[in-house]
Motif scaffolding. Structure first.
Motif, short mmCIF file in Angstrom:
data_model
loop_
_atom_site.label_atom_id
_atom_site.label_comp_id
_atom_site.label_asym_id
_atom_site.label_seq_id
_atom_site.Cartn_x
_atom_site.Cartn_y
_atom_site.Cartn_z
N SER A 7 4.23 -56.68 30.63
CA SER A 7 5.49 -57.85 30.67
C SER A 7 6.64 -57.15 29.72
N ALA A 8 7.75 -57.00 30.72
CA ALA A 8 8.87 -56.59 30.23
C ALA A 8 10.20 -57.29 31.03
N HIS A 9 9.93 -57.43 32.47
CA HIS A 9 10.81 -57.69 33.12
C HIS A 9 11.16 -59.66 32.98
N GLU A 10 12.31 -59.74 33.42
CA GLU A 10 12.89 -61.09 33.41
C GLU A 10 13.24 -61.96 34.82
N ARG A 11 12.75 -61.08 35.76
CA ARG A 11 12.79 -61.76 37.08
C ARG A 11 11.70 -61.02 38.00
N LYS A 12 11.89 -61.54 39.17
CA LYS A 12 10.77 -61.10 39.89
C LYS A 12 10.29 -59.51 40.11
N MET A 13 9.20 -59.23 40.22
CA MET A 13 8.75 -57.67 40.23
C MET A 13 8.85 -57.53 41.75
N THR A 14 9.37 -56.35 42.32
CA THR A 14 9.31 -55.77 43.48
C THR A 14 8.50 -54.68 43.95
N LYS A 15 8.22 -53.98 43.05
CA LYS A 15 7.48 -52.68 43.57
C LYS A 15 6.67 -52.06 42.25
N VAL A 16 5.54 -51.81 42.41
CA VAL A 16 4.69 -51.07 41.21
C VAL A 16 4.07 -49.84 41.89
N THR A 307 -6.77 -64.48 39.02
CA THR A 307 -6.02 -64.44 37.97
C THR A 307 -5.29 -65.81 37.66
N ASP A 308 -4.60 -65.85 36.63
CA ASP A 308 -3.73 -67.25 36.13
C ASP A 308 -2.42 -67.04 36.48
N CYS A 309 -2.22 -66.18 37.52
CA CYS A 309 -0.79 -66.12 37.90
C CYS A 309 -0.40 -67.31 38.90
N PHE A 310 0.74 -67.73 38.91
CA PHE A 310 1.30 -68.93 39.41
C PHE A 310 2.59 -68.34 40.44
N SER A 311 2.69 -67.10 41.01
CA SER A 311 3.64 -66.67 41.92
C SER A 311 3.09 -65.74 42.83
N PRO A 312 3.89 -65.40 43.80
CA PRO A 312 3.40 -64.57 44.96
C PRO A 312 2.98 -63.25 44.47
N LEU A 313 1.95 -62.52 44.80
CA LEU A 313 1.73 -60.95 44.79
C LEU A 313 2.69 -60.19 45.64
N ASN A 314 3.41 -59.41 45.09
CA ASN A 314 4.53 -58.76 45.83
C ASN A 314 4.33 -57.33 46.14
N SER A 315 3.59 -56.62 45.28
CA SER A 315 3.35 -55.24 45.50
C SER A 315 2.17 -54.97 44.65
N MET A 316 1.37 -54.05 45.11
CA MET A 316 0.13 -53.51 44.38
C MET A 316 -0.09 -52.01 44.90
N ALA A 317 -0.92 -51.54 44.03
CA ALA A 317 -1.27 -49.87 44.00
C ALA A 317 -2.68 -49.47 43.36
N GLY A 328 1.68 -56.56 41.03
CA GLY A 328 3.23 -56.83 40.65
C GLY A 328 3.37 -58.20 41.11
N TYR A 329 3.71 -59.22 40.19
CA TYR A 329 3.90 -60.54 40.70
C TYR A 329 5.28 -61.06 40.45
N GLU A 330 5.56 -62.03 41.43
CA GLU A 330 6.78 -62.53 41.45
C GLU A 330 7.45 -63.14 40.05
#
Length: 368
Positions: A7-16, A307-317, A328-330
């Motif tokens: 956890s460090a980003h303040e906006r949506k994650m686009t790539k992991v 998971t307890d995530c509440f936003s789209p899953l944008n990237s995985m690896a 990586g979640y939005e």
């Protein structure tokens, strides 16, 4: 499974993504920066700051020396991984939607969407840090070739979500927002084939508001002969990358897909996506943000990660051994999972339902 939340980003994650040695995890986000983390402890080791727009993609080279980032500020930056120093900035006419190193790291590509009178395009650059190429100072920031992609169907907001090099670097596969895959010849500098991903998609869109036209992700199998492509049409398909005649396997899902990752050792494909934030706000039902596991050969779902995530899953690896998975979640967080020691055994146990043969009661031993 052991979970570490990055956890460090303040906006949506686009790539992991992991580096080749699996000791580093890179996360890119719309807050204009890339973070690098220790994959074992989850400690943040540093950030790459310098873009003035959202970062839509990043890629690290084979030796983890150089990092590429593509941004909404219409530029690609080349970074030194160990120091975080910007080595080169490449300007593009419009924003950059994806970047990728070619095999050998001597070339890289950057894709851009259509904007006003500027066509969607794939730009090809030489790596200025490669010793093979000697260039004049004025030529270092210019692409050696740009391949335009026509908006044949005249759709609005036409874009190239991702560009992928072929195994021999002689072709580029462009995932487009009009439900098509374009195959580009690098030497000729033009499109040589167009593949429609889902037939009769407009009819499906009339029945399901969550269905979209965008192709979103591309992942090679370990042999580099086949690949899985996913889309917002709630489909993922495996193709032979040398033929592209028909899919080898189809994976039907109950959600629009943003990302796909193939396990490096097991016959398993992980997929994820879910409703957009707007769709989730209008619909109180489950947003479908879990990571799904499907059997790679038989195409059937065999499990999921809740998971307890509440936003789209944008990237995985996956990492190279398949014992770690990063999502990586939005919402701006990445979930790093360390798989249990019996993960492979559990998968093989579930896979037996597809391979076991039940004996018919009418058969007898005398029939064999």
């Amino acid at each position: 499974m052991r979970l570490i939340i990055l956890s460090a980003h303040e906006r949506k994650m686009t790539k992991v993504l992991f580096n080749r040695d699996d000791d580093l995890v890179f996360t890119a986000a719309a807050d204009n920066m890339v973070c690098v983390w220790d994959s074992e402890t989850g400690e943040r080791l540093g950030t790459y700051e310098g873009h003035t727009g959202a970062i839509f993609d990043c890629d690290v080279d084979y030796r983890t020396r150089f990092l590429l980032t593509g941004s909404g500020d219409s530029s690609v930056k080349l970074w030194e991984v160990s120091t975080g120093k910007t080595l080169q900035t490449f300007k593009t006419p419009v924003r950059v939607s994806s970047v990728q190193w070619a095999c050998g790291d001597k070339l890289f590509l950057a894709t851009s969407p259509q904007f006003l009178q500027t066509q969607a395009c794939v730009h090809i650059y030489k790596n200025p840090q490669s010793q093979q190429f000697e260039q004049d100072q004025d030529e270092k920031n210019e692409p050696i070739k740009s391949i335009n992609i026509r908006n044949d169907a005249d759709v609005s907001n036409f874009s190239v979500a991702k560009g992928v090099w072929s195994p021999l670097n002689n072709q580029i596969f462009a995932l487009c927002s009009d439900n098509s895959l374009r195959i580009l010849d690098v030497e000729k500098g033009k499109q040589i084939k167009k593949l429609t991903f889902v037939n009769n998609l407009q009819d499906k869109m009339k029945l399901d508001a969550e269905v979209g036209t965008e192709l979103t992700d591309f992942e090679y199998n370990k042999d580099m002969c086949t690949a899985v492509i996913c889309s917002r049409a709630k489909y993922a398909k495996m193709f032979d990358v040398h033929r592209w005649d028909k899919p080898l396997v189809e994976y039907k899902c109950d959600r629009a897909l943003n990302t796909v990752a193939i396990h490096p050792k097991l016959d398993m494909v992980a997929m994820g996506g879910g409703k957009t934030a707007q769709q989730a706000a209008l619909d109180k039902r489950n947003g479908k943000y879990e990571a799904l596991f499907s059997h790679k050969i038989f195409g059937e779902e065999i499990g999921k990660i809740q998971t307890d995530c509440f936003s789209p899953l944008n990237s995985m690896a996956w990492n190279s051994t398949g014992n770690q998975l990063v999502l990586g979640y939005e919402q701006g967080e990445a979930y790093l999972f360390q798989m249990d020691v019996d993960f492979e055994r559990q998968f093989n146990k579930r896979s037996k339902q597809f391979t076991s043969i039940q004996k018919d009661d009418s058969d007898s031993d005398e029939d064999f």
